[in-house]
Design a protein around this motif. Structure first.
Motif, PDB file in Angstrom:
ATOM      1  N   ASP A   1      -5.312   0.971  -1.184  1.00  8.89           N
ATOM      2  CA  ASP A   1      -5.979   2.200  -0.749  1.00  8.89           C
ATOM      3  C   ASP A   1      -7.113   2.568  -1.703  1.00  8.89           C
ATOM      4  OD1 ASP A   1      -6.367   4.164   1.106  1.00  8.89           O
ATOM      5  OD2 ASP A   1      -4.824   5.503   0.328  1.00  8.89           O
ATOM      6  N   VAL A   2      -8.080   1.660  -1.835  1.00 10.33           N
ATOM      7  CA  VAL A   2      -9.152   1.784  -2.821  1.00 10.33           C
ATOM      8  C   VAL A   2     -10.300   2.657  -2.329  1.00 10.33           C
ATOM      9  CG1 VAL A   2     -10.877   0.444  -4.098  1.00 10.33           C
ATOM     10  CG2 VAL A   2      -8.546  -0.424  -3.866  1.00 10.33           C
ATOM     11  N   LEU A   3     -10.605   2.621  -1.014  1.00 10.56           N
ATOM     12  CA  LEU A   3     -11.801   3.273  -0.480  1.00 10.56           C
ATOM     13  C   LEU A   3     -11.470   4.212   0.672  1.00 10.56           C
ATOM     14  CD1 LEU A   3     -14.097   0.102  -0.242  1.00 10.56           C
ATOM     15  CD2 LEU A   3     -14.082   1.805  -2.091  1.00 10.56           C
ATOM     16  N   ASP A   4     -12.372   5.153   0.879  1.00 12.33           N
ATOM     17  CA  ASP A   4     -12.337   5.983   2.079  1.00 12.33           C
ATOM     18  C   ASP A   4     -13.189   5.394   3.189  1.00 12.33           C
ATOM     19  OD1 ASP A   4     -10.925   8.541   1.111  1.00 12.33           O
ATOM     20  OD2 ASP A   4     -12.487   8.287  -0.389  1.00 12.33           O
ATOM     21  N   VAL A   5     -14.291   4.721   2.802  1.00 15.12           N
ATOM     22  CA  VAL A   5     -15.253   4.188   3.772  1.00 15.12           C
ATOM     23  C   VAL A   5     -15.517   2.719   3.441  1.00 15.12           C
ATOM     24  CG1 VAL A   5     -17.528   4.447   4.831  1.00 15.12           C
ATOM     25  CG2 VAL A   5     -16.341   6.467   3.927  1.00 15.12           C
ATOM     26  N   TYR A   6     -15.258   1.840   4.412  1.00 13.22           N
ATOM     27  CA  TYR A   6     -15.505   0.400   4.259  1.00 13.22           C
ATOM     28  C   TYR A   6     -16.826   0.067   4.936  1.00 13.22           C
ATOM     29  CZ  TYR A   6     -10.816  -0.005   2.432  1.00 13.22           C
ATOM     30  OH  TYR A   6      -9.704   0.131   1.638  1.00 13.22           O
TER      31      TYR A   6
ATOM     32  N   HIS B   1     -16.483 -11.124  13.319  1.00 15.82           N
ATOM     33  CA  HIS B   1     -15.066 -11.286  13.662  1.00 15.82           C
ATOM     34  C   HIS B   1     -14.177 -10.743  12.548  1.00 15.82           C
ATOM     35  CE1 HIS B   1     -11.817 -13.024  15.968  1.00 15.82           C
ATOM     36  NE2 HIS B   1     -11.446 -13.829  14.988  1.00 15.82           N
ATOM     37  N   ARG B   2     -14.462 -11.141  11.300  1.00 16.23           N
ATOM     38  CA  ARG B   2     -13.652 -10.682  10.173  1.00 16.23           C
ATOM     39  C   ARG B   2     -13.876  -9.198   9.894  1.00 16.23           C
ATOM     40  NH1 ARG B   2     -10.424 -14.757  10.843  1.00 16.23           N
ATOM     41  NH2 ARG B   2     -11.026 -16.710   9.814  1.00 16.23           N
ATOM     42  N   ALA B   3     -15.116  -8.724  10.024  1.00 17.63           N
ATOM     43  CA  ALA B   3     -15.375  -7.297   9.810  1.00 17.63           C
ATOM     44  C   ALA B   3     -14.575  -6.463  10.795  1.00 17.63           C
ATOM     45  CB  ALA B   3     -16.865  -6.995   9.944  1.00 17.63           C
ATOM     46  N   ARG B   4     -14.472  -6.940  12.022  1.00 18.07           N
ATOM     47  CA  ARG B   4     -13.675  -6.205  13.007  1.00 18.07           C
ATOM     48  C   ARG B   4     -12.228  -6.085  12.547  1.00 18.07           C
ATOM     49  NH1 ARG B   4     -12.059  -8.117  19.149  1.00 18.07           N
ATOM     50  NH2 ARG B   4     -10.788  -6.306  19.647  1.00 18.07           N
ATOM     51  N   THR B   5     -11.659  -7.175  12.027  1.00 13.24           N
ATOM     52  CA  THR B   5     -10.265  -7.136  11.571  1.00 13.24           C
ATOM     53  C   THR B   5     -10.086  -6.105  10.465  1.00 13.24           C
ATOM     54  OG1 THR B   5      -9.920  -9.466  12.130  1.00 13.24           O
ATOM     55  CG2 THR B   5      -8.407  -8.487  10.531  1.00 13.24           C
ATOM     56  N   ILE B   6     -10.965  -6.145   9.459  1.00 16.54           N
ATOM     57  CA  ILE B   6     -10.872  -5.190   8.351  1.00 16.54           C
ATOM     58  C   ILE B   6     -11.078  -3.770   8.868  1.00 16.54           C
ATOM     59  CG2 ILE B   6     -11.836  -4.514   6.128  1.00 16.54           C
ATOM     60  CD1 ILE B   6     -10.338  -7.177   6.090  1.00 16.54           C
ATOM     61  N   ALA B   7     -12.040  -3.601   9.767  1.00 17.33           N
ATOM     62  CA  ALA B   7     -12.323  -2.277  10.310  1.00 17.33           C
ATOM     63  C   ALA B   7     -11.124  -1.721  11.072  1.00 17.33           C
ATOM     64  CB  ALA B   7     -13.545  -2.331  11.220  1.00 17.33           C
ATOM     65  N   GLU B   8     -10.492  -2.536  11.874  1.00 16.54           N
ATOM     66  CA  GLU B   8      -9.323  -2.074  12.623  1.00 16.54           C
ATOM     67  C   GLU B   8      -8.195  -1.675  11.679  1.00 16.54           C
ATOM     68  OE1 GLU B   8      -9.152  -1.464  15.702  1.00 16.54           O
ATOM     69  OE2 GLU B   8     -10.343  -2.852  16.911  1.00 16.54           O
ATOM     70  N   LEU B   9      -7.980  -2.470  10.640  1.00 12.48           N
ATOM     71  CA  LEU B   9      -6.940  -2.131   9.670  1.00 12.48           C
ATOM     72  C   LEU B   9      -7.282  -0.845   8.936  1.00 12.48           C
ATOM     73  CD1 LEU B   9      -6.200  -5.687   8.231  1.00 12.48           C
ATOM     74  CD2 LEU B   9      -4.710  -4.334   9.722  1.00 12.48           C
ATOM     75  N   ALA B  10      -8.557  -0.685   8.575  1.00  7.81           N
ATOM     76  CA  ALA B  10      -8.976   0.537   7.893  1.00  7.81           C
ATOM     77  C   ALA B  10      -8.726   1.756   8.773  1.00  7.81           C
ATOM     78  CB  ALA B  10     -10.453   0.448   7.510  1.00  7.81           C
ATOM     79  N   ARG B  11      -9.059   1.657  10.038  1.00 11.66           N
ATOM     80  CA  ARG B  11      -8.864   2.787  10.941  1.00 11.66           C
ATOM     81  C   ARG B  11      -7.379   3.083  11.151  1.00 11.66           C
ATOM     82  NH1 ARG B  11     -12.155   5.235  13.834  1.00 11.66           N
ATOM     83  NH2 ARG B  11     -10.982   5.144  15.799  1.00 11.66           N
ATOM     84  N   LEU B  12      -6.544   2.058  11.151  1.00 11.76           N
ATOM     85  CA  LEU B  12      -5.110   2.283  11.258  1.00 11.76           C
ATOM     86  C   LEU B  12      -4.570   3.017  10.031  1.00 11.76           C
ATOM     87  CD1 LEU B  12      -3.960  -1.098  12.825  1.00 11.76           C
ATOM     88  CD2 LEU B  12      -3.857   1.160  13.909  1.00 11.76           C
ATOM     89  N   LYS B  13      -5.270   2.887   8.888  1.00 11.81           N
ATOM     90  CA  LYS B  13      -4.891   3.605   7.669  1.00 11.81           C
ATOM     91  C   LYS B  13      -5.614   4.946   7.559  1.00 11.81           C
ATOM     92  CE  LYS B  13      -4.462   1.392   3.776  1.00 11.81           C
ATOM     93  NZ  LYS B  13      -3.025   1.507   3.452  1.00 11.81           N
ATOM     94  N   HIS B  14      -6.266   5.352   8.630  1.00 13.83           N
ATOM     95  CA  HIS B  14      -7.014   6.613   8.659  1.00 13.83           C
ATOM     96  C   HIS B  14      -8.184   6.587   7.678  1.00 13.83           C
ATOM     97  CE1 HIS B  14      -7.506  10.575  10.247  1.00 13.83           C
ATOM     98  NE2 HIS B  14      -7.411  11.176   9.076  1.00 13.83           N
ATOM     99  N   ARG B  15      -8.830   5.434   7.564  1.00 16.81           N
ATOM    100  CA  ARG B  15     -10.033   5.270   6.756  1.00 16.81           C
ATOM    101  C   ARG B  15     -11.198   4.928   7.692  1.00 16.81           C
ATOM    102  NH1 ARG B  15      -7.009   7.738   4.310  1.00 16.81           N
ATOM    103  NH2 ARG B  15      -5.822   7.087   2.460  1.00 16.81           N
ATOM    104  N   HIS B  16     -12.408   4.960   7.172  1.00 17.00           N
ATOM    105  CA  HIS B  16     -13.603   4.792   8.002  1.00 17.00           C
ATOM    106  C   HIS B  16     -14.215   3.397   7.854  1.00 17.00           C
ATOM    107  CE1 HIS B  16     -13.802   9.024   9.076  1.00 17.00           C
ATOM    108  NE2 HIS B  16     -13.641   9.350   7.807  1.00 17.00           N
ATOM    109  N   PHE B  17     -14.917   2.975   8.905  1.00 15.03           N
ATOM    110  CA  PHE B  17     -15.756   1.774   8.859  1.00 15.03           C
ATOM    111  C   PHE B  17     -17.172   2.177   9.244  1.00 15.03           C
ATOM    112  CE2 PHE B  17     -17.526  -1.912  11.360  1.00 15.03           C
ATOM    113  CZ  PHE B  17     -17.856  -2.680  10.252  1.00 15.03           C
TER     114      PHE B  17
END
Length: 373
Positions: free
Chosen positions: A258-263, A274-290
Motif C-alpha cells: 500500500d505504497v501509493l494513492d495514485v498509480y 495489458h499489464r497497466a490494465r492489470t495493475i489498474a484493476e488491482l489498484a481500484r479494487l484496493k480503493h486506489r486511483h489509476f
C-alpha cells in the motif's frame, strides 16, 4: 488474420522557441515521435507510438507472420525483447488498434468500457513565477480545465510553493491543483541526487496545507518506506508515482505494501497496455486511483486514454498542456487533428473502432528522419 509487415518511422518537429521542461537539464529544441504501423493481410493497419523502438529490427521476425489478435502471446514476446534492451510498447498499442478495428469497437470497450470521457487536468511543463502561472491557470480554466499540475524544482521550493499558493488564492477551492516534484527518475545524464526525505516531508506538509490534490513523484522509486511514511504523515493529500516504473513485480509490491494513492504507469513507456490494465484493476479494487502519465504525443495520449477510460481511471486524466511552450498542436503534430479538451473539462474517447488515430501523412512526410533499425 496475419501480420504482414511492421514499419517504424521516426519524426522530428523543430521547436522554436524551445520548450523549457522542468525535468530536462537542457531546453528541448526539437520533439521526436516514433510511429509504428502494423499491417495485416486483411487490410487493417494498426498505429502506435511512444518509446523510440530502437533495435526493433532484430526482433521484428517474432511478430511478422503471426496472428495480431493473440495479444497475450505478443505482450510476453515484447517483454522478452524489452529484457534485452528494447522498449517496444508502441507495438502493443498498434496491435490493440488492430484488434479494435477488427472487432469494430473502441479499444476502451475492450478494456472494460467504464467511461466515454474523463475529466482532464492541464499538465504543465515549465517552471513559471507566481504571477505568470496564475495567468496560465486562469487561461486553462477558460479553456475548460478544472485542474492543473504545477512543477516545483528542487532548487526552487520556496518560489514553487508560492506559485501553488498564488494559483489556489486566484482560482479558489474548486480548482484542483496537483504538484510534481520529479524526484522518482532522471533524464539521461542527470546525476543529481534526489532531495532527502526530511526536506521532502516539509515540502509535502506545506503543500497539504494549501490543499493540493496530490503530490507526485516526491521520492525515488526504490524508497518504499519513504512513500509509505509520507502517506501516513499526510493522509489529507494523495501520493502519486509510477509513471516510468518498468517493473511489474515492483508495482505489485507497491500494491501489496500500500505504497501509493495514485498509480501512474504510462502504457506506451512503462509496462504496456495489458499489464497497466492489470495493475489498474488491482489498484481500484484496493480503493486506489489509476491516472496514467501521458507525456508522449497524441497517439500515446490516446492509448493511455483508452486504458484509463476502460478501467474507470481518475480522478483526472493527464493532458499535457502549457501554452505557448506546449500546445496540443505541438504535442500531436503527427495527427490530422490534435486531441482537445471539451468545454466541460473532459477529454472524450474517440467513438470509432481502434484507438481513433488519424495521421497527417503530409506532416509525417515533412518531419520524417528515417526508419529506426
Amino acid at each position: 488474420m496475419k501480420i504482414t509487415d511492421i514499419s517504424v518511422d521516426r519524426l522530428r518537429l523543430p521547436l522554436d522557441p524551445p520548450l523549457h521542461a522542468a525535468w530536462d537539464p537542457r531546453p528541448r529544441e526539437h520533439f521526436d515521435a516514433t510511429v509504428v504501423r502494423v499491417r495485416t493481410d486483411e487490410g487493417i493497419t494498426g498505429i502506435g507510438s511512444g518509446d523510440t523502438m530502437t533495435g526493433f529490427d532484430a526482433v521484428r521476425h517474432l511478430f511478422v507472420g503471426t496472428d495480431p489478435l493473440r495479444i497475450d502471446r505478443h505482450v510476453k514476446a515484447i517483454e522478452t525483447a524489452n529484457f534485452h534492451g528494447g522498449a517496444f510498447w508502441p507495438l502493443e498499442a498498434a496491435l490493440w488498434d488492430v484488434i479494435g478495428k477488427a472487432t469494430g469497437v473502441p479499444v476502451s470497450v475492450l478494456f472494460g468500457g467504464a467511461a466515454d470521457a474523463l475529466p482532464a487536468y492541464a499538465s504543465t511543463a515549465e517552471l513559471k513565477p507566481p504571477a505568470e502561472r496564475v495567468e496560465s491557470a486562469l487561461a486553462a480554466r477558460q479553456a475548460g480545465f478544472r485542474a492543473m499540475k504545477i512543477r516545483i524544482a528542487p532548487d526552487g521550493v520556496e518560489e514553487g510553493i508560492a506559485t501553488v499558493a498564488a494559483v489556489r488564492d486566484a482560482l479558489g477551492p474548486d480548482f484542483d491543483i496537483m504538484v510534481d516534484l520529479n524526484q522518482s527518475w532522471r533524464m539521461a545524464g542527470d546525476t543529481a541526487d534526489a532531495v532527502d526525505f526530511a526536506t521532502t516531508s516539509r515540502t509535502v506538509r506545506r503543500l497539504a496545507e494549501i490543499g493540493v490534490s496530490w503530490v507526485e513523484e516526491p521520492l525515488p522509486y526504490h524508497d518504499i518506506a519513504g512513500f509509505r511514511a509520507l502517506r501516513a504523515r499526510y493522509p489529507e493529500v494523495r501520493i502519486a508515482a509510477g509513471e516510468m516504473q518498468h517493473s511489474v513485480p515492483d508495482l505489485l509490491r507497491y500494491l501489496e505494501q500500500d505504497v501509493l494513492d495514485v498509480y501512474q504507469m504510462d502504457v506506451v513507456l512503462a509496462v504496456g497496455m495489458h499489464r497497466a490494465r492489470t495493475i489498474a484493476e488491482l489498484a481500484r479494487l484496493k480503493h486506489r486511483h489509476f491516472t496514467p502519465h501521458s507525456w508522449t504525443n497524441g497517439i500515446g495520449l490516446l492509448a493511455n486514454l483508452h486504458v484509463a477510460a476502460g478501467v474507470g481511471g481518475g480522478p483526472h486524466f493527464e493532458f499535457p498542456y502549457d501554452p505557448p511552450g506546449w500546445t496540443p498542436q505541438r504535442r500531436d503534430f503527427p495527427l490530422a487533428r490534435p486531441v482537445e479538451v471539451r468545454a466541460d473539462g473532459a477529454v472524450a474517447v474517440p467513438q470509432v473502432p481502434g484507438l481513433g488515430v488519424e495521421l497527417d501523412e503530409d506532416v509525417i512526410a515533412d518531419t520524417k528522419i528515417g526508419g529506426i533499425p
